[in-house]
Motif scaffolding. Structure first.
Motif, PDB file in Angstrom:
ATOM      1  N   ASP A  90      63.567  38.198  34.406  1.00  0.00           N
ATOM      2  CA  ASP A  90      64.847  38.200  35.091  1.00  0.00           C
ATOM      3  C   ASP A  90      64.997  36.934  35.948  1.00  0.00           C
ATOM      4  OD1 ASP A  90      67.091  40.334  36.136  1.00  0.00           O
ATOM      5  OD2 ASP A  90      66.462  38.909  37.681  1.00  0.00           O
TER       6      ASP A  90
ATOM      7  N   ASP B 172      67.090  36.124  38.347  1.00  0.00           N
ATOM      8  CA  ASP B 172      67.278  36.310  39.789  1.00  0.00           C
ATOM      9  C   ASP B 172      65.972  36.663  40.484  1.00  0.00           C
ATOM     10  OD1 ASP B 172      70.005  35.729  40.031  1.00  0.00           O
ATOM     11  OD2 ASP B 172      70.530  37.707  39.236  1.00  0.00           O
ATOM     12  N   GLN B 173      65.175  37.496  39.807  1.00  0.00           N
ATOM     13  CA  GLN B 173      63.862  37.824  40.369  1.00  0.00           C
ATOM     14  C   GLN B 173      63.010  36.561  40.445  1.00  0.00           C
ATOM     15  OE1 GLN B 173      62.111  40.981  38.094  1.00  0.00           O
ATOM     16  NE2 GLN B 173      63.842  42.352  38.414  1.00  0.00           N
TER      17      GLN B 173
ATOM     18  N   TYR C 262      63.984  34.486  43.335  1.00  0.00           N
ATOM     19  CA  TYR C 262      63.496  35.072  44.591  1.00  0.00           C
ATOM     20  C   TYR C 262      62.056  34.628  44.863  1.00  0.00           C
ATOM     21  CZ  TYR C 262      62.989  38.564  48.286  1.00  0.00           C
ATOM     22  OH  TYR C 262      62.791  39.184  49.491  1.00  0.00           O
ATOM     23  N   LEU C 263      61.218  34.696  43.854  1.00  0.00           N
ATOM     24  CA  LEU C 263      59.819  34.285  44.033  1.00  0.00           C
ATOM     25  C   LEU C 263      59.710  32.771  44.270  1.00  0.00           C
ATOM     26  CD1 LEU C 263      57.861  36.432  41.402  1.00  0.00           C
ATOM     27  CD2 LEU C 263      58.554  37.023  43.700  1.00  0.00           C
TER      28      LEU C 263
ATOM     29  N   GLU D 218      53.012  30.520  38.470  1.00  0.00           N
ATOM     30  CA  GLU D 218      52.436  31.609  39.264  1.00  0.00           C
ATOM     31  C   GLU D 218      53.429  32.769  39.375  1.00  0.00           C
ATOM     32  OE1 GLU D 218      49.180  32.999  40.712  1.00  0.00           O
ATOM     33  OE2 GLU D 218      49.328  30.973  39.903  1.00  0.00           O
TER      34      GLU D 218
ATOM     35  N   LEU E  73      52.999  36.637  38.224  1.00  0.00           N
ATOM     36  CA  LEU E  73      53.242  37.798  39.094  1.00  0.00           C
ATOM     37  C   LEU E  73      54.199  38.775  38.426  1.00  0.00           C
ATOM     38  CD1 LEU E  73      53.680  36.316  42.703  1.00  0.00           C
ATOM     39  CD2 LEU E  73      51.912  37.917  41.955  1.00  0.00           C
ATOM     40  N   MET E  74      55.248  38.233  37.816  1.00  0.00           N
ATOM     41  CA  MET E  74      56.243  39.115  37.210  1.00  0.00           C
ATOM     42  C   MET E  74      55.701  39.808  35.964  1.00  0.00           C
ATOM     43  SD  MET E  74      59.655  36.872  37.823  1.00  0.00           S
ATOM     44  CE  MET E  74      60.764  37.925  36.917  1.00  0.00           C
TER      45      MET E  74
ATOM     46  N   PHE F 159      52.561  40.561  35.437  1.00  0.00           N
ATOM     47  CA  PHE F 159      51.682  41.625  35.928  1.00  0.00           C
ATOM     48  C   PHE F 159      52.483  42.755  36.553  1.00  0.00           C
ATOM     49  CE2 PHE F 159      47.207  41.125  35.209  1.00  0.00           C
ATOM     50  CZ  PHE F 159      47.181  39.893  34.587  1.00  0.00           C
ATOM     51  N   GLY F 160      53.627  42.407  37.113  1.00  0.00           N
ATOM     52  CA  GLY F 160      54.542  43.430  37.614  1.00  0.00           C
ATOM     53  C   GLY F 160      55.011  44.327  36.479  1.00  0.00           C
TER      54      GLY F 160
ATOM     55  N   GLU G 289      52.218  46.632  35.581  1.00  0.00           N
ATOM     56  CA  GLU G 289      51.814  47.526  36.675  1.00  0.00           C
ATOM     57  C   GLU G 289      52.186  48.992  36.414  1.00  0.00           C
ATOM     58  OE1 GLU G 289      49.863  46.881  38.989  1.00  0.00           O
ATOM     59  OE2 GLU G 289      50.093  48.752  40.100  1.00  0.00           O
TER      60      GLU G 289
END
Ligand SMILES: Nc1ncnc2c1ncn2[C@@H]1O[C@H](COP(=O)(O)OP(=O)(O)OP(=O)(O)O)[C@@H](O)[C@H]1O
Ligand SMILES: [Mg+2]
Lengths: 251, 439
Positions: free
Chosen positions: B385, B387-388, B391-392, B401, B405-406, B408-409, B412
């Motif tokens: 995404d 927008d996400q 944000y990061l 990176e 993170l996303m 792995f998100g 999750e």
């Protein structure tokens, strides 16, 4: 030392939003920007933060002399600019703790090590100040957060990342009275000679807690009037109708 | 290169390999020999899958002849002494389908009547008992020919029986390693949880040497008797040039639950079938999967949730992340029998595409004959995404990176259900390695 925005013109797609926008925020000061809906306040914040949907057609934004325009969003942040979002994004599966940690790790200088114990100590202290329960660290970013919790989380990030300039986009919206005080105190706590802040708000009431050095009124993609804190009181009383006339004068 | 030379013999699908397999199993019970010969016959009779068959839509079928793979002939010399991936009450280690070591079952559990043995040993020790359950269920979702091959050729695997009311708190573990070059393996897993018992089985399937090619045709049959609870964790990490079948069946009787999580991290071409059956009132089957498709890997997933009894629940979540030129195919069906009133059945497939050359197909389906049910299916295929991501980035996290993170998100949601921190950490490490190798 200042954040100096010079003749910035920004459009979204074909639509021009900011027109010849100028603003200088010296380090150590707090400036407030007020203005009617749709006037381009968030556009200013996002364009400075390097959002790819916003096209800068002209102008500069100098952070202590370094032009931010054209830089990638992550580089802008590491250069020292922080933006608290009006509508913070939800990022499923990424915990607050891992998120802030990654942001801090990205700021480590060559040869520096990340101290996990120091990190958690700092994080918990700041969360206590903002009255955020500890379990927030393991929750996914903003997922299922109430409006007020999201805003607190923005301030938490600012406190952890220690930017040299911050733009807070309606951080007071959606906060209840107690939360407003807590968040405002958090911001006040950070205030000092090391940081310059731009506080975007619709409500004079925030400015009771955070006394701005300068208040700007934005209209039609420009600043049309600047003054002291009394300007905010003026607006509260008279609304934005009279600003339109000021706008015509400027144009 | 492997320290172990290849064993030259016929292809794993050849009659000669079958004969060799039968000859290598002394004193095989007559009923089993008969069943194996019949399976071998069935294998020979059934035709190779073609893409024209619904069960093989979008799949690659050109490499299913198994040419070049030879019968695994594990022996004691192949043993590798490795620690189990989790703190466990017992572990069975297999090398090329040969029980080569591990950790003996906690004597306290053995005393309570828990049986945790290599399948061939269980067949020697409790032939009639094993016979009662062996090959009770297969998924039957298109790979019938390979199910037959599996049955004809299986040599060992895991046999786990938990007696009534016994709760096994620590997980039990098994490691299935392919060792010799071009080895063809047929690991079988049979779990029977008797009334009101509970157990967790963690199984790791991997190639010892990531540069060798292997063939695996694995099948599992999880049987939960009334009130029992089975958790099964499958971590598949075959080499990138391997061909693997994972054919899974979960059968939940009255008020029992089976919770299976499969992590598919390796293999060149992986066919994963999973069939959950609710056969007793109030049975509950959870089917979760996480697949990492990198390089030119193809992961072909076929699932079925069959509700044959009322008040049952089934929940399926398959998440795939794709990079490079990888492909995934998810075809899932929920089938609710007329009698299965008040069924709750859900099916979700989410695909995350990290490369424009990757391709995810999704074929969800419902077939509902009862009138009082809650059923839904959903699927999404998309990229990270934007927008996400912004944000990061806006917090100074570099794009690579932030992507990590996303991703792995995205994992999750499945990883958090593992119910075992050690295992989550182990899986997380493998995921990181596999993702790191992606282009
Ligand atoms: N993605 C977009 N596409 C098209 N128009 C947009 C987009 N984003 C913003 N706009 C328009 O740009 C203008 C400025 O929006 P902006 O969000 O900057 O206003 P604002 O001053 O922050 O308003 P508010 O006080 O309501 O937050 C508005 O007219 C808005 O509709
Ligand atoms: Mg706004």
């Amino acid at each position: 030392m200042s954040l100096e925005i010079k003749n910035l013109s920004v459009s979204i797609g074909e639509k021009p939003i900011l027109k010849d926008f100028c603003l200088t925020v010296p380090k150590g000061q707090v400036h407030a920007i007020m203005g009617p809906n749709g006037t381009g306040k968030s556009t200013l914040a996002k364009a400075l933060a390097g959002h790819p949907d916003y096209t800068v057609n002209a102008g500069e934004a100098l952070l202590d002399g370094q032009n931010l325009i054209g830089m990638e969003a992550d580089a802008i942040a590491r250069a020292g600019l922080f933006m608290a979002f009006q509508y913070p994004m939800e990022v499923p599966g990424v915990s607050i703790a891992n998120f802030i940690r990654a942001a801090l790790v990205a700021r480590l200088k060559e040869g520096e090590n990340f101290s996990a114990t120091g990190y958690y100590k700092d994080l918990y202290a700041k969360m206590d100040e903002l009255k955020m329960p500890r379990e927030f660290t393991s929750r996914a970013i903003n997922v299922g957060f109430s409006g007020g919790e999201k805003k607190r989380c923005e301030i938490l990030q600012m406190a952890m990342l220690k930017p040299s300039y911050a733009i807070l986009d309606e951080t007071d919206s959606g906060l209840d009275i107690d939360a407003l005080r807590i968040v405002a105190e958090g911001v006040e706590h950070m205030r000092g000679p090391e940081i310059g802040m731009v506080v975007i708000t619709h409500y004079q009431r925030l400015l009771n807690y955070i006394k701005p050095d300068v208040v700007h009124v934005m209209y039609g993609g420009r600043i049309v009037k600047s003054g002291g804190p009394e300007l905010a009181l003026d607006l509260e009383e008279r609304g934005y109708g009279w600003v339109e006339k000021e706008f015509e004068k400027v144009v | 290169m492997s320290d172990f030379p290849a064993v030259n013999s016929a292809s794993v699908v050849a009659e000669a390999a079958f004969a060799e397999h039968m000859a290598s199993w002394p004193r095989m019970p007559a009923w089993l020999a008969e069943a194996k010969r019949e399976a071998r016959k069935r294998f020979a009779e059934l035709t190779m899958p073609t893409r024209k068959q619904e069960a093989w839509r979008f799949a690659t079928v050109s490499n299913l002849s198994c040419d070049g793979f030879t019968l695994a002939r594990g022996e004691a010399s192949l043993a590798a002494s490795v620690e189990p991936v989790v703190t466990c009450g017992g572990c069975l280690d297999f090398a090329d389908d040969f029980h080569a070591g591990g950790k003996p079952l906690d004597p306290e559990l053995a005393e309570k009547g828990v049986i945790f043995l290599p399948l061939d040993a269980a067949l020697r020790a409790y032939p009639e008992f094993v016979r009662k359950y062996l090959f009770g269920h297969m998924p039957n979702l298109g790979s019938e020919k390979f199910e037959a091959l599996h049955m004809a050729m299986f040599r060992s695997g895991v046999f786990l029986y938990v007696p009534k009311n016994v709760e096994v708190t620590l997980p039990l573990a098994a490691l299935h390693e392919a060792v010799r070059p071009n080895a063809g393996l047929f690991p079988h897993t049979l779990v029977v949880a008797d009334e009101n018992s509970s157990v967790t089985l963690v199984e790791v399937f991997r190639s010892r040497d990531a540069n060798l090619a292997h063939f695996a045709c694995a099948a599992s049959d999880l049987v939960a008797l009334p009130g029992a609870r089975i958790s099964r964790r499958l971590i598949q990490s075959w080499s990138d040039s391997s061909l693997a079948f994972h054919l899974g069946s979960s059968t939940a009787d009255r008020d029992s639950s089976i919770d299976s999580i499969s992590l598919h991290l390796g293999g060149g071409h992986v066919r994963a079938e999973e069939h959950g059956r609710i056969v007793g009132r109030g049975g509950n089957v959870q089917m979760h999967s996480l697949a990492v498709a990198t390089g030119s890997r193809e992961i072909d997933q076929r699932t079925l949730q069959t509700h044959l009894a009322c008040d049952g629940k089934s929940d399926l979540l398959y998440k795939n992340v794709l990079t490079d030129k990888a492909r995934t195919i998810f075809a899932g069906l929920i089938r609710v029998d007329e009698l299965a009133q008040r069924t709750d059945a859900y099916q979700t497939n989410r695909n995350l595409l990290l490369s424009p050359d990757a391709e995810a197909s999704s074929l969800p389906g419902l077939e509902i004959l009862a009138n009082d049910v809650k059923c839904s299916h959903g699927m999404t295929t998309g990229q990270l995404d934007a927008d996400q991501m912004f944000y990061l980035l806006s917090r100074g996290i570099p794009r690579k990176e932030a992507e990590k993170l996303m991703v792995f998100g995205f994992f999750e949601e499945v990883l958090s259900r593992m119910g075992n921190e050690e295992l989550s950490a182990y899986a997380g490490g493998l995921l990181e390695k596999r993702m790191g190798a992606a282009g």
